[in-house]
Scaffold this motif. Structure first.
Motif, PDB file in Angstrom:
ATOM      1  N   ALA A 194     -18.226  25.167  -5.951  1.00  0.00           N
ATOM      2  CA  ALA A 194     -16.941  24.907  -5.303  1.00  0.00           C
ATOM      3  C   ALA A 194     -16.695  23.403  -5.309  1.00  0.00           C
ATOM      4  CB  ALA A 194     -16.939  25.432  -3.871  1.00  0.00           C
ATOM      5  N   PHE A 195     -15.439  23.017  -5.551  1.00  0.00           N
ATOM      6  CA  PHE A 195     -15.112  21.593  -5.528  1.00  0.00           C
ATOM      7  C   PHE A 195     -14.706  21.210  -4.116  1.00  0.00           C
ATOM      8  CE2 PHE A 195     -12.566  17.788  -5.932  1.00  0.00           C
ATOM      9  CZ  PHE A 195     -13.330  17.028  -6.821  1.00  0.00           C
ATOM     10  N   LEU A 196     -15.491  20.289  -3.514  1.00  0.00           N
ATOM     11  CA  LEU A 196     -15.255  19.834  -2.155  1.00  0.00           C
ATOM     12  C   LEU A 196     -14.956  18.342  -2.177  1.00  0.00           C
ATOM     13  CD1 LEU A 196     -18.220  21.670  -0.388  1.00  0.00           C
ATOM     14  CD2 LEU A 196     -15.900  22.504  -0.804  1.00  0.00           C
ATOM     15  N   PRO A 197     -13.767  17.937  -1.757  1.00  0.00           N
ATOM     16  CA  PRO A 197     -13.411  16.514  -1.772  1.00  0.00           C
ATOM     17  C   PRO A 197     -14.476  15.669  -1.062  1.00  0.00           C
ATOM     18  CG  PRO A 197     -11.476  17.827  -1.289  1.00  0.00           C
ATOM     19  CD  PRO A 197     -12.642  18.777  -1.292  1.00  0.00           C
ATOM     20  N   GLY A 198     -14.857  14.593  -1.715  1.00  0.00           N
ATOM     21  CA  GLY A 198     -15.902  13.716  -1.202  1.00  0.00           C
ATOM     22  C   GLY A 198     -17.259  14.045  -1.762  1.00  0.00           C
ATOM     23  N   ALA A 199     -17.543  15.321  -1.979  1.00  0.00           N
ATOM     24  CA  ALA A 199     -18.840  15.757  -2.492  1.00  0.00           C
ATOM     25  C   ALA A 199     -18.790  16.107  -3.964  1.00  0.00           C
ATOM     26  CB  ALA A 199     -19.338  16.962  -1.696  1.00  0.00           C
ATOM     27  N   GLY A 200     -17.610  16.495  -4.483  1.00  0.00           N
ATOM     28  CA  GLY A 200     -17.510  16.962  -5.860  1.00  0.00           C
ATOM     29  C   GLY A 200     -17.897  18.425  -5.942  1.00  0.00           C
ATOM     30  N   TRP A 201     -18.494  18.816  -7.066  1.00  0.00           N
ATOM     31  CA  TRP A 201     -18.882  20.209  -7.283  1.00  0.00           C
ATOM     32  C   TRP A 201     -20.208  20.486  -6.575  1.00  0.00           C
ATOM     33  CZ3 TRP A 201     -15.448  23.523  -9.035  1.00  0.00           C
ATOM     34  CH2 TRP A 201     -14.420  23.082  -9.868  1.00  0.00           C
ATOM     35  N   VAL A 202     -20.205  21.489  -5.710  1.00  0.00           N
ATOM     36  CA  VAL A 202     -21.390  21.877  -4.941  1.00  0.00           C
ATOM     37  C   VAL A 202     -21.767  23.297  -5.341  1.00  0.00           C
ATOM     38  CG1 VAL A 202     -22.341  22.287  -2.643  1.00  0.00           C
ATOM     39  CG2 VAL A 202     -20.752  20.372  -3.027  1.00  0.00           C
ATOM     40  N   GLY A 203     -23.048  23.499  -5.676  1.00  0.00           N
ATOM     41  CA  GLY A 203     -23.494  24.786  -6.203  1.00  0.00           C
ATOM     42  C   GLY A 203     -23.980  25.745  -5.133  1.00  0.00           C
ATOM     43  N   PHE A 204     -23.612  27.026  -5.305  1.00  0.00           N
ATOM     44  CA  PHE A 204     -24.038  28.093  -4.398  1.00  0.00           C
ATOM     45  C   PHE A 204     -24.656  29.209  -5.232  1.00  0.00           C
ATOM     46  CE2 PHE A 204     -20.650  25.812  -2.308  1.00  0.00           C
ATOM     47  CZ  PHE A 204     -21.103  25.684  -0.998  1.00  0.00           C
ATOM     48  N   ASP A 205     -25.945  29.467  -4.994  1.00  0.00           N
ATOM     49  CA  ASP A 205     -26.657  30.534  -5.699  1.00  0.00           C
ATOM     50  C   ASP A 205     -26.549  31.800  -4.862  1.00  0.00           C
ATOM     51  OD1 ASP A 205     -28.452  32.291  -6.869  1.00  0.00           O
ATOM     52  OD2 ASP A 205     -29.891  30.720  -7.381  1.00  0.00           O
ATOM     53  N   THR A 206     -25.668  32.702  -5.263  1.00  0.00           N
ATOM     54  CA  THR A 206     -25.412  33.899  -4.484  1.00  0.00           C
ATOM     55  C   THR A 206     -26.515  34.935  -4.645  1.00  0.00           C
ATOM     56  OG1 THR A 206     -23.092  33.442  -4.965  1.00  0.00           O
ATOM     57  CG2 THR A 206     -23.550  35.488  -3.856  1.00  0.00           C
ATOM     58  N   THR A 207     -27.435  34.734  -5.572  1.00  0.00           N
ATOM     59  CA  THR A 207     -28.584  35.631  -5.679  1.00  0.00           C
ATOM     60  C   THR A 207     -29.577  35.365  -4.557  1.00  0.00           C
ATOM     61  OG1 THR A 207     -28.324  35.770  -8.081  1.00  0.00           O
ATOM     62  CG2 THR A 207     -30.449  36.422  -7.177  1.00  0.00           C
ATOM     63  N   SER A 208     -29.839  34.084  -4.286  1.00  0.00           N
ATOM     64  CA  SER A 208     -30.797  33.717  -3.243  1.00  0.00           C
ATOM     65  C   SER A 208     -30.136  33.430  -1.906  1.00  0.00           C
ATOM     66  CB  SER A 208     -31.593  32.480  -3.676  1.00  0.00           C
ATOM     67  OG  SER A 208     -30.731  31.344  -3.792  1.00  0.00           O
ATOM     68  N   GLY A 209     -28.821  33.128  -1.930  1.00  0.00           N
ATOM     69  CA  GLY A 209     -28.138  32.735  -0.712  1.00  0.00           C
ATOM     70  C   GLY A 209     -28.331  31.283  -0.356  1.00  0.00           C
ATOM     71  N   LEU A 210     -28.854  30.481  -1.279  1.00  0.00           N
ATOM     72  CA  LEU A 210     -29.146  29.070  -1.033  1.00  0.00           C
ATOM     73  C   LEU A 210     -28.224  28.179  -1.848  1.00  0.00           C
ATOM     74  CD1 LEU A 210     -33.058  29.247  -1.235  1.00  0.00           C
ATOM     75  CD2 LEU A 210     -31.639  29.326   0.834  1.00  0.00           C
ATOM     76  N   LEU A 211     -28.131  26.918  -1.461  1.00  0.00           N
ATOM     77  CA  LEU A 211     -27.458  25.935  -2.295  1.00  0.00           C
ATOM     78  C   LEU A 211     -28.352  25.611  -3.487  1.00  0.00           C
ATOM     79  CD1 LEU A 211     -25.691  25.633   0.296  1.00  0.00           C
ATOM     80  CD2 LEU A 211     -25.510  23.204  -0.261  1.00  0.00           C
ATOM     81  N   THR A 212     -27.754  25.213  -4.585  1.00  0.00           N
ATOM     82  CA  THR A 212     -28.548  24.869  -5.765  1.00  0.00           C
ATOM     83  C   THR A 212     -29.315  23.575  -5.513  1.00  0.00           C
ATOM     84  OG1 THR A 212     -26.657  23.724  -6.763  1.00  0.00           O
ATOM     85  CG2 THR A 212     -26.976  26.042  -7.336  1.00  0.00           C
ATOM     86  N   ALA A 213     -30.501  23.487  -6.106  1.00  0.00           N
ATOM     87  CA  ALA A 213     -31.371  22.331  -5.896  1.00  0.00           C
ATOM     88  C   ALA A 213     -31.987  21.913  -7.222  1.00  0.00           C
ATOM     89  CB  ALA A 213     -32.434  22.658  -4.847  1.00  0.00           C
ATOM     90  N   GLN A 214     -33.168  21.263  -7.161  1.00  0.00           N
ATOM     91  CA  GLN A 214     -33.746  20.659  -8.363  1.00  0.00           C
ATOM     92  C   GLN A 214     -34.090  21.683  -9.441  1.00  0.00           C
ATOM     93  OE1 GLN A 214     -35.135  20.424  -5.330  1.00  0.00           O
ATOM     94  NE2 GLN A 214     -37.050  21.572  -5.410  1.00  0.00           N
ATOM     95  N   GLY A 215     -34.329  22.932  -9.072  1.00  0.00           N
ATOM     96  CA  GLY A 215     -34.691  23.938 -10.064  1.00  0.00           C
ATOM     97  C   GLY A 215     -33.514  24.508 -10.823  1.00  0.00           C
TER      98      GLY A 215
END
Length: 329
Positions: free
Chosen positions: A266-287
């Protein structure tokens, strides 16, 4: 233990006779905007007698275009890369003031309760569509006029079917006013509602089908998340990439695995594109290592192209290894 990882990803196509391959597009190069550092990268194609060039597509992805002049009986793609999987904080960003709080979209039509039968919801949705109304009015104030124009391809929202219609109606009643809290909760809610399954057949289920089945692959649940986000007024895109993660064997030993994966951003002003992994329910990270980000899933296929009619077999293998990095003196 070293955080540097070497990945070897091989994709092999075999044909039952010599065939002409049309131009092939390979989307297997990490994005320049990837937050996981990529220290080295190489792509090799076999047969080597081909013309290969790197291009940037209309969505900013780095893609390889491969053209074969002669017939071939096989097509192999080998990717080797080194990535630094040092842990990072998935929440290390700041939202712009105008994006910190979320105003739920305005419901233009009454919808059935969560306990209504799917047939009733379908009839109500059909009546609303015939009346020319949408369930939710677009949210205003989140994006500037320039951002709205730049993000138009990622905001296109098809009409909601009865299952998606009901999910949205229920969600806006209980959603937090805090933007980030709402998005984190939404991601977890979909991960809990949609059971994960491995689907080897090609194609993406519609959000309606995924909700009806209450199960789906990573690409199905990612596309569902994107549909929900767009109906709630957010620009969202589909991302295909590698997921590298540590697991433990039955003997308790730690091992590193890698799979092709899909998630939503999702594009969030100030943050840019932020990832959401709907398989795990977590935000995307280093992996999570993005390879292609597009408005629609079919535009992010790892490999696409045309070939003669034939019988073809397909095989993928991935090997991972941790690298020993000498300490600096």
């Amino acid at each position: 233990m070293s955080s540097h990882v070497l990945l070897t990803h091989q994709t092999r196509y075999r044909y039952d006779r010599p065939v002409f391959l049309g131009p092939q597009t390979i989307r297997l190069r990490p994005s320049r905007s990837a937050k996981t550092p990529v220290r080295a990268y190489a792509l090799r194609v076999d047969p080597a007698e081909c013309q290969q060039s790197w291009q940037q597509d209309e969505f900013g992805n780095q893609v390889a275009e491969v053209v074969f002049a002669e017939r071939v009986t096989h097509f192999d793609i080998i990717v080797r890369l080194e990535a630094d999987l040092s842990p990072r904080n998935a929440f290390d960003f700041t939202l712009a003031p105008e994006a910190r709080y979320w105003a739920p979209p305005v419901a233009l039509d009454a919808v059935s309760s969560a306990g209504s039968a799917p047939l009733q919801r379908q009839q109500q949705a059909a009546q609303q569509q015939q009346a020319g109304s949408a369930m939710f009015a677009p949210r205003s104030g989140l994006y500037s006029p320039d951002e709205q124009a730049a993000l138009s391809a990622y905001r296109a929202t098809p009409a909601a079917g009865p299952y998606l219609h009901a999910f949205l109606a229920d969600w806006v009643k209980k959603a937090s006013c805090d933007t980030l809290d709402m998005l984190v909760a939404l991601n977890r809610a979909l991960a809990g509602h949609i059971g994960y399954q491995v689907r080897l057949e090609p194609g993406i289920w519609s959000p309606e089908e995924t909700l009806a089945r209450e199960t789906g692959s990573c690409r199905d649940s990612a596309w569902l998340m994107i549909a929900v986000l767009r109906h709630l007024g957010f620009a969202a895109r589909f991302v295909s990439g590698y997921l590298l993660q540590s697991t433990r064997t039955a003997e308790g030993e730690e091992t590193l695995t890698c799979d092709l994966h899909a998630w939503a951003e999702a594009f969030l002003p100030g943050a840019g594109w932020v990832g959401f992994d709907t398989t795990s329910g977590l935000l995307t990270a280093q992996g999570h290592l993005p390879l292609a980000a597009t408005p629609a899933p079919e535009q992010a296929a790892p490999v696409s192209g045309v070939l003669d009619q034939c019988n073809a077999t397909f095989d993928v293998s991935m090997q991972t290894a941790r690298l020993v990095i000498p300490e600096s003196v």
